[in-house]
Scaffold this motif. Structure first.
Motif, short mmCIF file in Angstrom:
data_model
loop_
_atom_site.label_atom_id
_atom_site.label_comp_id
_atom_site.label_asym_id
_atom_site.label_seq_id
_atom_site.Cartn_x
_atom_site.Cartn_y
_atom_site.Cartn_z
N GLN A 118 -45.65 6.38 0.28
CA GLN A 118 -44.64 7.08 1.09
C GLN A 118 -43.23 6.74 0.65
N ALA A 119 -42.98 5.49 0.35
CA ALA A 119 -41.64 5.08 -0.09
C ALA A 119 -41.26 5.80 -1.39
N ALA A 120 -42.20 5.87 -2.33
CA ALA A 120 -41.92 6.56 -3.60
C ALA A 120 -41.69 8.05 -3.36
N LEU A 121 -42.50 8.65 -2.50
CA LEU A 121 -42.34 10.08 -2.20
C LEU A 121 -40.99 10.35 -1.52
N GLU A 122 -40.58 9.47 -0.64
CA GLU A 122 -39.28 9.64 0.02
C GLU A 122 -38.14 9.53 -0.99
N ASN A 123 -38.29 8.65 -1.98
CA ASN A 123 -37.28 8.55 -3.03
C ASN A 123 -37.21 9.84 -3.85
N ILE A 124 -38.35 10.45 -4.10
CA ILE A 124 -38.36 11.73 -4.81
C ILE A 124 -37.65 12.79 -3.97
N LYS A 125 -37.93 12.78 -2.70
CA LYS A 125 -37.32 13.77 -1.79
C LYS A 125 -35.80 13.63 -1.78
N LEU A 126 -35.31 12.39 -1.83
CA LEU A 126 -33.86 12.18 -1.85
C LEU A 126 -33.22 12.71 -3.13
N ARG A 127 -33.92 12.52 -4.24
CA ARG A 127 -33.36 12.94 -5.53
C ARG A 127 -33.66 14.40 -5.87
N HIS A 128 -34.70 14.94 -5.26
CA HIS A 128 -35.10 16.32 -5.53
C HIS A 128 -35.34 17.05 -4.19
N PRO A 129 -34.28 17.38 -3.47
CA PRO A 129 -34.45 18.04 -2.17
C PRO A 129 -35.28 19.32 -2.24
N ASP A 130 -35.30 19.95 -3.40
CA ASP A 130 -36.09 21.16 -3.56
C ASP A 130 -37.60 20.90 -3.46
N ARG A 131 -38.00 19.64 -3.52
CA ARG A 131 -39.42 19.29 -3.41
C ARG A 131 -39.77 18.71 -2.04
N SER A 132 -38.86 18.82 -1.10
CA SER A 132 -39.07 18.26 0.25
C SER A 132 -40.33 18.79 0.90
N HIS A 133 -40.56 20.09 0.78
CA HIS A 133 -41.75 20.68 1.41
C HIS A 133 -43.02 20.08 0.80
N GLU A 134 -43.05 19.95 -0.53
CA GLU A 134 -44.21 19.38 -1.22
C GLU A 134 -44.44 17.93 -0.77
N VAL A 135 -43.36 17.15 -0.70
CA VAL A 135 -43.47 15.75 -0.28
C VAL A 135 -43.99 15.67 1.15
N ASP A 136 -43.41 16.45 2.05
CA ASP A 136 -43.84 16.42 3.45
C ASP A 136 -45.31 16.81 3.61
N LYS A 137 -45.73 17.79 2.84
CA LYS A 137 -47.14 18.22 2.89
C LYS A 137 -48.07 17.11 2.43
N ILE A 138 -47.71 16.43 1.35
CA ILE A 138 -48.55 15.34 0.83
C ILE A 138 -48.62 14.20 1.84
N ILE A 139 -47.49 13.84 2.41
CA ILE A 139 -47.48 12.76 3.40
C ILE A 139 -48.37 13.12 4.58
N LYS A 140 -48.25 14.36 5.03
CA LYS A 140 -49.07 14.80 6.18
C LYS A 140 -50.54 14.80 5.84
N GLU A 141 -50.90 15.32 4.67
CA GLU A 141 -52.32 15.47 4.31
C GLU A 141 -52.98 14.19 3.81
N LEU A 142 -52.26 13.37 3.06
CA LEU A 142 -52.89 12.23 2.41
C LEU A 142 -52.50 10.87 2.98
N CYS A 143 -51.39 10.81 3.68
CA CYS A 143 -50.89 9.50 4.13
C CYS A 143 -51.00 9.31 5.64
N SER A 144 -51.67 10.19 6.32
CA SER A 144 -51.78 10.07 7.79
C SER A 144 -52.99 9.28 8.18
#
Length: 144
Positions: A118-144
Motif C-alpha cells: 500500500q505504501a508503494a502504491l500510494e507513492n505511485i499515486k502521488l507521482r502519477h495522479p493519472d493512475r489513481s483509479h488503478e491504485v485505488d482499485k488494486i488496494i480495494k481488491e487485493l489489500c483489503s
C-alpha cells in the motif's frame, strides 16, 4: 520521519523500520513498476492462492505453509514460532549478488506485506495522479 526511496516508489524509514524489511522492499521494487499494470505481479502474490512470483534480476515472494517449501526452513520455523496461530507466511528472497543484502531473505506476515504494498502504491499515486483509479482499485481488491 526520514524516508529513503529505494527504487522509484518503495520507501524505507530507518527511524521506524529495521533492516529486516529490506528483502521485501527490494522485491517490491521489481513487483510494482509503472511500466506495466500495477497488479501484474501483485495478483499472484496477494490473490490466486498466494502463488509464488518473481523475476529478473533475481527476486521472489512466496506464500509458505510448510517448512519443506521454505528456502531457509529453520528461519521459517523461527518466524512461525513467533507468530502463533499463523497458517503460513510470505518469504521474500533476493539474489544476494545483486541486492547486496545480508541476509538476502526474510519472512513476513500478511499485514506487513500489505502495508508495504500500500505504501508503494500510494507513492505511485502521488507521482502519477493519472493512475489513481488503478491504485485505488488494486488496494480495494487485493489489500483489503
Amino acid at each position: 520521519m526520514v524516508k529513503i526511496f529505494i527504487g522509484d516508489y518503495v520507501s524505507f524509514d530507518h527511524e521506524k523500520q529495521s533492516n529486516e524489511i529490506l528483502p521485501l522492499l527490494e522485491c517490491l521494487i521489481y513487483a510494482i513498476t509503472p511500466g506495466r499494470p500495477l497488479d501484474y505481479f501483485l495478483k499472484n502474490i496477494l490473490a490466486n492462492g498466494f502463488g509464488p512470483t518473481g523475476g529478473d534480476p533475481g527476486w521472489s515472494i512466496s506464500w509458505i505453509e510448510e517448512p519443506s517449501d521454505a528456502l531457509y526452513p529453520d528461519d521459517w520455523q523461527n518466524f512461525m514460532n513467533s507468530h502463533a496461530g499463523a497458517s503460513g507466511c510470505f518469504e521474500a528472497w533476493t539474489y544476494q549478488k545483486i541486492s547486496m543484502l545480508d541476509p538476502c531473505y526474510a519472512y513476513y506476515d500478511r499485514h506487513t506485506l500489505i502495508s508495504e504494498v500500500q505504501a508503494a502504491l500510494e507513492n505511485i499515486k502521488l507521482r502519477h495522479p493519472d493512475r489513481s483509479h488503478e491504485v485505488d482499485k488494486i488496494i480495494k481488491e487485493l489489500c483489503s
